[in-house]
Design a protein around this motif. Structure first.
Motif, PDB file in Angstrom:
ATOM      1  N   ALA A  39       0.765  -1.239  -0.140  1.00  0.00           N
ATOM      2  CA  ALA A  39       0.103   0.106  -0.091  1.00  0.00           C
ATOM      3  C   ALA A  39       0.893   1.317   0.011  1.00  0.00           C
ATOM      4  N   LEU A  40       0.604   2.396  -0.552  1.00  0.00           N
ATOM      5  CA  LEU A  40       1.110   3.589  -0.842  1.00  0.00           C
ATOM      6  C   LEU A  40       1.376   4.122   0.573  1.00  0.00           C
ATOM      7  N   ALA A  41       0.390   3.918   1.324  1.00  0.00           N
ATOM      8  CA  ALA A  41       0.507   4.291   3.168  1.00  0.00           C
ATOM      9  C   ALA A  41       1.550   3.792   3.696  1.00  0.00           C
ATOM     10  N   THR A  42       2.004   2.679   3.143  1.00  0.00           N
ATOM     11  CA  THR A  42       3.153   1.980   4.014  1.00  0.00           C
ATOM     12  C   THR A  42       4.532   2.560   3.379  1.00  0.00           C
ATOM     13  N   ILE A  43       4.497   2.599   2.209  1.00  0.00           N
ATOM     14  CA  ILE A  43       5.478   3.475   1.476  1.00  0.00           C
ATOM     15  C   ILE A  43       5.984   4.687   2.071  1.00  0.00           C
ATOM     16  N   VAL A  44       4.824   5.564   2.264  1.00  0.00           N
ATOM     17  CA  VAL A  44       4.923   6.839   2.837  1.00  0.00           C
ATOM     18  C   VAL A  44       5.589   6.784   4.010  1.00  0.00           C
ATOM     19  N   GLU A  45       4.801   6.061   4.886  1.00  0.00           N
ATOM     20  CA  GLU A  45       5.275   5.803   6.265  1.00  0.00           C
ATOM     21  C   GLU A  45       6.882   5.662   6.362  1.00  0.00           C
ATOM     22  N   LYS A  46       7.426   4.619   5.574  1.00  0.00           N
ATOM     23  CA  LYS A  46       8.724   4.421   5.389  1.00  0.00           C
ATOM     24  C   LYS A  46       9.685   5.568   4.969  1.00  0.00           C
ATOM     25  N   VAL A 115      13.596  -0.899  -0.699  1.00  0.00           N
ATOM     26  CA  VAL A 115      14.179  -2.370  -1.061  1.00  0.00           C
ATOM     27  C   VAL A 115      14.441  -3.069   0.538  1.00  0.00           C
ATOM     28  N   GLU A 116      14.954  -2.620   1.241  1.00  0.00           N
ATOM     29  CA  GLU A 116      15.481  -3.118   2.606  1.00  0.00           C
ATOM     30  C   GLU A 116      14.221  -3.544   3.191  1.00  0.00           C
ATOM     31  N   ALA A 117      13.072  -2.764   3.057  1.00  0.00           N
ATOM     32  CA  ALA A 117      11.872  -2.979   3.934  1.00  0.00           C
ATOM     33  C   ALA A 117      11.043  -4.185   2.802  1.00  0.00           C
ATOM     34  N   LYS A 118      11.464  -4.205   1.847  1.00  0.00           N
ATOM     35  CA  LYS A 118      10.789  -5.330   1.039  1.00  0.00           C
ATOM     36  C   LYS A 118       9.602  -4.655   0.579  1.00  0.00           C
ATOM     37  N   LEU A 119       9.538  -3.680   0.230  1.00  0.00           N
ATOM     38  CA  LEU A 119       8.421  -2.891  -0.497  1.00  0.00           C
ATOM     39  C   LEU A 119       8.519  -2.653  -1.785  1.00  0.00           C
ATOM     40  N   VAL A 120       9.845  -2.293  -2.542  1.00  0.00           N
ATOM     41  CA  VAL A 120      10.101  -2.483  -3.841  1.00  0.00           C
ATOM     42  C   VAL A 120      11.173  -3.468  -4.002  1.00  0.00           C
ATOM     43  N   ARG A 121      11.284  -4.020  -5.400  1.00  0.00           N
ATOM     44  CA  ARG A 121      12.190  -4.864  -5.832  1.00  0.00           C
ATOM     45  C   ARG A 121      13.536  -4.110  -6.209  1.00  0.00           C
ATOM     46  N   PRO A 122      14.658  -4.746  -5.949  1.00  0.00           N
ATOM     47  CA  PRO A 122      15.859  -3.954  -6.458  1.00  0.00           C
ATOM     48  C   PRO A 122      15.898  -3.878  -7.634  1.00  0.00           C
TER      49      PRO A 122
END
Length: 126
Positions: A39-46, A115-122
């Protein structure tokens, strides 16, 4: 619901990078999501947990954050949005013409964090 602005390409000043720009100087590699449940909310939080970051606005598929540099207190804008299992990202300085690579370094730091949070791929991992 408010219209969600898309993340855009950069202008002509070399103080911006974007996944939506095709010019080498401004282009960022794509940011594919690690899976379809992100979810974008998770990405934004990170991203917001990074030093100097503050969320300005967040909607379902778009967010605007600002980063304030520690020493000189320069403000740069970061925009993110989701589309077709990709994260679009744009980082740009508010003032000045050159940023001496600051926005590219910030975009790279955001990529590493996600990437470290495993939200996007390398990069290159399709």
């Amino acid at each position: 619901m408010a219209k969600q602005p898309p993340v855009t390409a950069c202008g002509d000043s070399p103080n911006c990078v974007s996944t939506e720009d095709t010019r080498a100087t401004f282009q960022l590699a794509p940011l594919p999501l690690a899976n379809t449940d992100v979810a974008l909310a998770t990405i934004v939080e990170k991203i917001a947990s990074m030093p100097g970051a503050q969320v300005v606005a967040a909607q379902e598929n778009y967010a605007h954050l600002r980063f304030t540099t520690r020493v000189l207190r320069f403000v740069d804008d970061v925009e993110v949005s989701l589309s077709d299992n990709q994260l679009a990202l744009r980082s740009a300085s508010r003032i000045g013409y050159y940023d001496f690579g600051a926005n590219r370094r910030r975009a790279d730091a955001i990529r590493r964090t996600l990437v470290e949070a495993k939200l996007v791929r390398p990069s290159g991992d399709h």
